[in-house]
Design a protein around this motif. Structure first.
Motif, PDB file in Angstrom:
ATOM      1  N   GLY A 199       0.790  -1.207   0.000  1.00 57.26           N
ATOM      2  CA  GLY A 199       0.000   0.000   0.000  1.00 57.26           C
ATOM      3  C   GLY A 199       0.826   1.262   0.000  1.00 57.26           C
ATOM      4  O   GLY A 199       2.058   1.226  -0.014  1.00 57.26           O
ATOM      5  N   TRP A 200       0.095   2.361   0.023  1.00 56.43           N
ATOM      6  CA  TRP A 200       0.697   3.683   0.084  1.00 56.43           C
ATOM      7  C   TRP A 200       0.196   4.404   1.326  1.00 56.43           C
ATOM      8  O   TRP A 200      -0.997   4.358   1.644  1.00 56.43           O
ATOM      9  N   PHE A 201       1.123   5.071   1.994  1.00 59.23           N
ATOM     10  CA  PHE A 201       0.822   5.897   3.140  1.00 59.23           C
ATOM     11  C   PHE A 201       1.378   7.289   2.860  1.00 59.23           C
ATOM     12  O   PHE A 201       2.206   7.469   1.963  1.00 59.23           O
ATOM     13  N   ARG A 202       0.928   8.262   3.630  1.00 63.02           N
ATOM     14  CA  ARG A 202       1.470   9.606   3.464  1.00 63.02           C
ATOM     15  C   ARG A 202       1.542  10.302   4.816  1.00 63.02           C
ATOM     16  O   ARG A 202       0.810   9.963   5.738  1.00 63.02           O
ATOM     17  N   GLN A 203       2.439  11.262   4.882  1.00 63.23           N
ATOM     18  CA  GLN A 203       2.579  12.047   6.099  1.00 63.23           C
ATOM     19  C   GLN A 203       2.846  13.500   5.733  1.00 63.23           C
ATOM     20  O   GLN A 203       3.835  13.798   5.066  1.00 63.23           O
ATOM     21  N   ALA A 204       1.935  14.356   6.160  1.00 63.62           N
ATOM     22  CA  ALA A 204       2.087  15.792   5.944  1.00 63.62           C
ATOM     23  C   ALA A 204       2.805  16.401   7.142  1.00 63.62           C
ATOM     24  O   ALA A 204       2.766  15.834   8.242  1.00 63.62           O
ATOM     25  N   PRO A 205       3.447  17.531   6.961  1.00 63.83           N
ATOM     26  CA  PRO A 205       4.161  18.174   8.072  1.00 63.83           C
ATOM     27  C   PRO A 205       3.235  18.420   9.250  1.00 63.83           C
ATOM     28  O   PRO A 205       2.137  18.955   9.092  1.00 63.83           O
ATOM     29  N   GLY A 206       3.669  18.008  10.420  1.00 68.00           N
ATOM     30  CA  GLY A 206       2.903  18.226  11.624  1.00 68.00           C
ATOM     31  C   GLY A 206       1.735  17.288  11.817  1.00 68.00           C
ATOM     32  O   GLY A 206       0.959  17.441  12.771  1.00 68.00           O
ATOM     33  N   LYS A 207       1.597  16.329  10.931  1.00 70.71           N
ATOM     34  CA  LYS A 207       0.484  15.384  11.041  1.00 70.71           C
ATOM     35  C   LYS A 207       0.998  13.959  11.156  1.00 70.71           C
ATOM     36  O   LYS A 207       2.138  13.664  10.819  1.00 70.71           O
ATOM     37  N   GLU A 208       0.120  13.080  11.622  1.00 71.91           N
ATOM     38  CA  GLU A 208       0.478  11.678  11.716  1.00 71.91           C
ATOM     39  C   GLU A 208       0.409  11.034  10.331  1.00 71.91           C
ATOM     40  O   GLU A 208      -0.323  11.487   9.451  1.00 71.91           O
ATOM     41  N   ARG A 209       1.156   9.958  10.203  1.00 76.68           N
ATOM     42  CA  ARG A 209       1.109   9.214   8.953  1.00 76.68           C
ATOM     43  C   ARG A 209      -0.269   8.562   8.800  1.00 76.68           C
ATOM     44  O   ARG A 209      -0.836   8.052   9.763  1.00 76.68           O
ATOM     45  N   GLU A 210      -0.776   8.568   7.589  1.00 77.83           N
ATOM     46  CA  GLU A 210      -2.086   7.989   7.343  1.00 77.83           C
ATOM     47  C   GLU A 210      -2.044   7.094   6.117  1.00 77.83           C
ATOM     48  O   GLU A 210      -1.277   7.322   5.180  1.00 77.83           O
TER      49      GLU A 210
END
Length: 125
Positions: A35-46
């Motif tokens: 799968g693919w996950f992402r993490q934006a600055p200041g946020k948890e990985r989703e």
């Protein structure tokens, strides 16, 4: 040794498209959940999207209808086609792979055993 190498990230305007790739070595992309996950600055990985060994796919609500996960077994590569990109899609995107069968292969589950180094996606207005 398992290696997952992402590519395809970059900068794009809102509404545009990108296709991410994840080339696997030491691992067969069709064997287990990936799968693919992402993490934006200041946020948890989703979690973003997953594909199981049998080919079934699942998507997180924010990307449904816009993103498509797929794989090329011959190339041993995982893909994420991202269309209609939004500002909120800006994040580091990671490829992930499981090491076991019989897990819940969904974006919301904690199943990844292997991770790539990530590729940055930046969406601007």
């Amino acid at each position: 040794q398992v290696q997952l190498v992402e590519s395809g990230g970059g900068s794009v305007q809102a509404g545009g498209s990108l296709r991410l790739s994840c080339a696997a070595s030491g691992y067969t992309v069709s064997r287990y959940c990936m799968g693919w996950f992402r993490q934006a600055p200041g946020k948890e990985r989703e979690g973003v999207a997953t594909i199981y060994a049998g080919g079934s796919t699942r998507y997180a609500d924010p990307v449904k209808g816009r993103f498509t996960i797929s794989r090329d077994n011959a190339e041993n590569t995982l893909y994420l086609q991202m269309n209609s990109l939004k500002l909120e899609d800006t994040a580091m995107y990671y490829c992930a792979a499981a090491s076991l069968a019989g897990i819940t292969c969904s974006p919301g589950s904690s199943w990844p055993r292997y991770w790539g180094q990530g590729t940055q996606v930046t969406v601007s207005s």
